[in-house]
Design an enzyme around this catalytic site. Structure first.
Site: not given
Ligand code: A3P
Length: 287
Positions: A45, A47, A50, A78, A100, A122, A130, A185, A221, A224, A249
């Site tokens: 969680k 990023g 991303w 993974w 991870h 992050r 998250s 992040y 965001f 995606m 989210r």
């Molecule tokens: P939130 O739940 O706070 O929205 P991971 O990929 O490590 O599981 O992390 C998921 C988190 O990254 C989620 O956070 C998701 O919304 C956020 N995320 C994914 N892509 C993103 C982007 N392009 N820009 C900003 N946040 C992003």
């Protein structure tokens, strides 16, 4: 629906049906790291996805074909999971491999390789929020009973993949290694283009301005969230219950302020100070 049990490997909780003793032993002791491998390492969680999108777009010089054709978790699987071994074998080179794993469980063969690691961190308060939402939607994880119980577990390191604090402290032991690059992040949020340029430099990838524009645009965001190959809607609902929350989210910094009480925030800060006092690096959210 798959089981929700956890098991403990080397003192760290992992999810049954996602990991096994065998997959974790393979990841640590047998996985052959190649010199051109690029590892995308995070605590969950932070990023991860991303960074997968950014790295894939850089790899294909801004071309979006793969981003629109292949689910994100197959583009950069993974490697420590039960299915990871085969998924990684199917990747074309250079392989972008997610993990991870805590530092002390990472592939031993990395040490003698020229492979590279990008470690994304992050603010742990936002990681926690998250994670709390994700744990409700992800049917293969135990559902949190309450935010307080989930926070107690998080602060005690009793979460999947172990303690956030140990994860960060462990990986940051590599911070002087030329094969290691760390980023937050929050920096990605603040200046995505600048971060993409830094990542390209670390990878030794020179991209034209137009290609950089595409990386920045297509890892936003909004793009995606609308891309079904990036937003995890391709995951069956018995694994990820889409009615209980979307993977993409909110994607913001500081959402923890909407969830923490003053008292919870104080306790979190106390644990943070105590746990991180020996890390001689200021992270983005440190005052
Ligand atoms: P939130 O739940 O706070 O929205 P991971 O990929 O490590 O599981 O992390 C998921 C988190 O990254 C989620 O956070 C998701 O919304 C956020 N995320 C994914 N892509 C993103 C982007 N392009 N820009 C900003 N946040 C992003």
């Amino acid at each position: 629906m798959m089981g929700k049990e956890n098991f403990v490997h080397k003192g760290t909780p992992f999810a049954v049906n996602v990991h096994s003793e065998e997959s974790l032993n393979y990841a640590e002791n047998e996985f052959p790291v190649l010199d051109d491998d690029i590892f995308n390492v995070t605590y969950p969680k932070s990023g991860t996805n991303w960074m997968i999108e950014i790295l894939n777009l850089i790899k294909y010089k801004g071309d979006t074909t793969m981003s629109n054709r292949v689910p994100i978790y197959e583009r950069s699987p993974w490697y420590e999971t039960i299915f990871g071994k085969e998924q990684v074998k199917a990747l074309n080179h250079p392989r972008i491999i997610s993990s991870h794993l805590p530092y002390h469980m990472f592939a031993k063969s990395f040490s003698k390789s020229k492979a590279k690691i990008i470690y994304t961190m992050r603010n742990p308060k936002d990681v926690f929020v998250s994670n709390y939402h994700f744990a409700h939607a992800l049917q293969i994880f135990k559902e949190p009973k309450s935010l307080q119980e989930h926070m107690d577990n998080f602060l005690q390191g009793n979460s999947l993949y172990g303690s956030w604090f140990d994860h960060v402290k462990g990986w940051m032991q590599m911070k002087e290694d030329r094969r290691f690059f760390y980023i937050t992040y929050e920096e990605l949020q603040q200046d995505l283009r600048g971060c993409v340029l830094r990542i390209c430099k670390f990878l030794g990838q020179e991209l034209e301005d137009e290609a950089i524009d595409s990386v920045v645009k297509n890892s936003s965001f909004k793009v995606m969230k609308d891309n079904k190959m990036a937003n995890w809607t391709t995951i069956p609902s018995d694994v990820l219950d889409h009615s209980k929350g979307s993977f993409m989210r909110k994607g913001v910094c500081g959402d923890w302020k909407n969830y923490f009480t003053v008292a919870q925030n104080e306790i979190f800060d106390d644990v943070y100070q105590e746990q991180m006092k020996d890390l001689n690096t200021k992270l983005f959210w440190d005052e």
